[in-house]
Design a protein around this motif. Sequence first.
Motif, PDB file in Angstrom:
ATOM      1  N   MET A  51      15.272  29.282 -61.700  1.00  0.00           N
ATOM      2  CA  MET A  51      14.723  27.528 -62.486  1.00  0.00           C
ATOM      3  C   MET A  51      15.797  26.166 -61.834  1.00  0.00           C
ATOM      4  SD  MET A  51      13.074  26.710 -64.889  1.00  0.00           S
ATOM      5  CE  MET A  51      12.766  27.891 -66.228  1.00  0.00           C
ATOM      6  N   ALA A  52      17.454  26.036 -62.118  1.00  0.00           N
ATOM      7  CA  ALA A  52      17.446  25.215 -61.488  1.00  0.00           C
ATOM      8  C   ALA A  52      17.115  24.644 -59.543  1.00  0.00           C
ATOM      9  CB  ALA A  52      19.170  25.481 -60.788  1.00  0.00           C
ATOM     10  N   ALA A  53      16.727  25.774 -59.061  1.00  0.00           N
ATOM     11  CA  ALA A  53      16.188  25.268 -58.205  1.00  0.00           C
ATOM     12  C   ALA A  53      14.512  24.218 -58.072  1.00  0.00           C
ATOM     13  CB  ALA A  53      15.827  26.568 -57.084  1.00  0.00           C
ATOM     14  N   ALA A  54      13.528  24.887 -59.365  1.00  0.00           N
ATOM     15  CA  ALA A  54      12.040  24.848 -59.351  1.00  0.00           C
ATOM     16  C   ALA A  54      12.290  23.289 -59.923  1.00  0.00           C
ATOM     17  CB  ALA A  54      12.101  25.784 -60.239  1.00  0.00           C
ATOM     18  N   LEU A  55      13.208  22.881 -60.643  1.00  0.00           N
ATOM     19  CA  LEU A  55      12.963  21.753 -61.234  1.00  0.00           C
ATOM     20  C   LEU A  55      13.749  21.152 -60.495  1.00  0.00           C
ATOM     21  CD1 LEU A  55      15.300  22.201 -64.689  1.00  0.00           C
ATOM     22  CD2 LEU A  55      12.986  22.660 -64.758  1.00  0.00           C
TER      23      LEU A  55
END
Length: 277
Positions: free
Chosen positions: A1-5
């Motif tokens: 999720m962090a990478a996507a954000l």
Amino acid sequence: MAAALLALAASIAWGVGDYAGGIKSRVLPALTVLAVSQPFGLAALGVMVAVRASAPPGREVAWAALSAVLGTIGLAAFYRGMAVGAISVIAPIAAASAVIPVVWGVTSGESLSSTQAIGVAAALAGGVVASLERRAEGTQLATGAGWALLAMVCFGGYFVPMHAAARQDWLWPAFLFRCTSVSLVWAVVVTRRSLPRSVRPHLLALVVIGLLDTGGNALFAAASAQRGLLSVVAVLASLYPVVTVLLARVVLGERVQRTQDLGVLVALAGVVLVTAG
């Protein structure tokens, strides 16, 4: 999720920066926009590297130099395309660059769903339709579409080595990228003897452009450092044309032919499908 954000944040930074850079390239040479704006991003990263005071994490960071060559050529072509053509057409064509890292990721072992495969095809087809204009003498490439196609290829190539460079750390790859890009741009400036002139009225905007473009690079590197899949983070970062097109429509009131509008929608929908898959 962090990478996507982080990848989505990169798309926003690039989208706003590219819109501003395209507008400034209509009143200043694209080379001048690059030469004046980019050193401000380099200075910001230089301060961060000095504060952290740590050595590069490994030799893979050097891939950022290749990424910088491709990214700088792509950005110069992108600015030039937006200077002579409709931003609403140029940006979606460049967005098809998302296809290149997806294909690379698949050939490297990442899996591509049927939805993503449809998205890849849609992004390519939409880019082609958006690039064509119907005129009295027949259907021709839209003004600036050639520059947009060059930007598409270079931007697509940018993602692959930058993703590889940032697997361990984000700051050093972003710093090396900007060192290389500034050196490349200023080498061209000196060779052509085309030193920037009459930039003082535009200086604040050029500072913002440089910081936004550098911020996008750093955020994409950070997404890669979070172990995000290349085929996912590159496509999410490639959503920047959505921001650029919206700004062109709202602020400039740009209007293009209906077939080109359809191509824009199909290209952007293709990018979304690749992401959703």
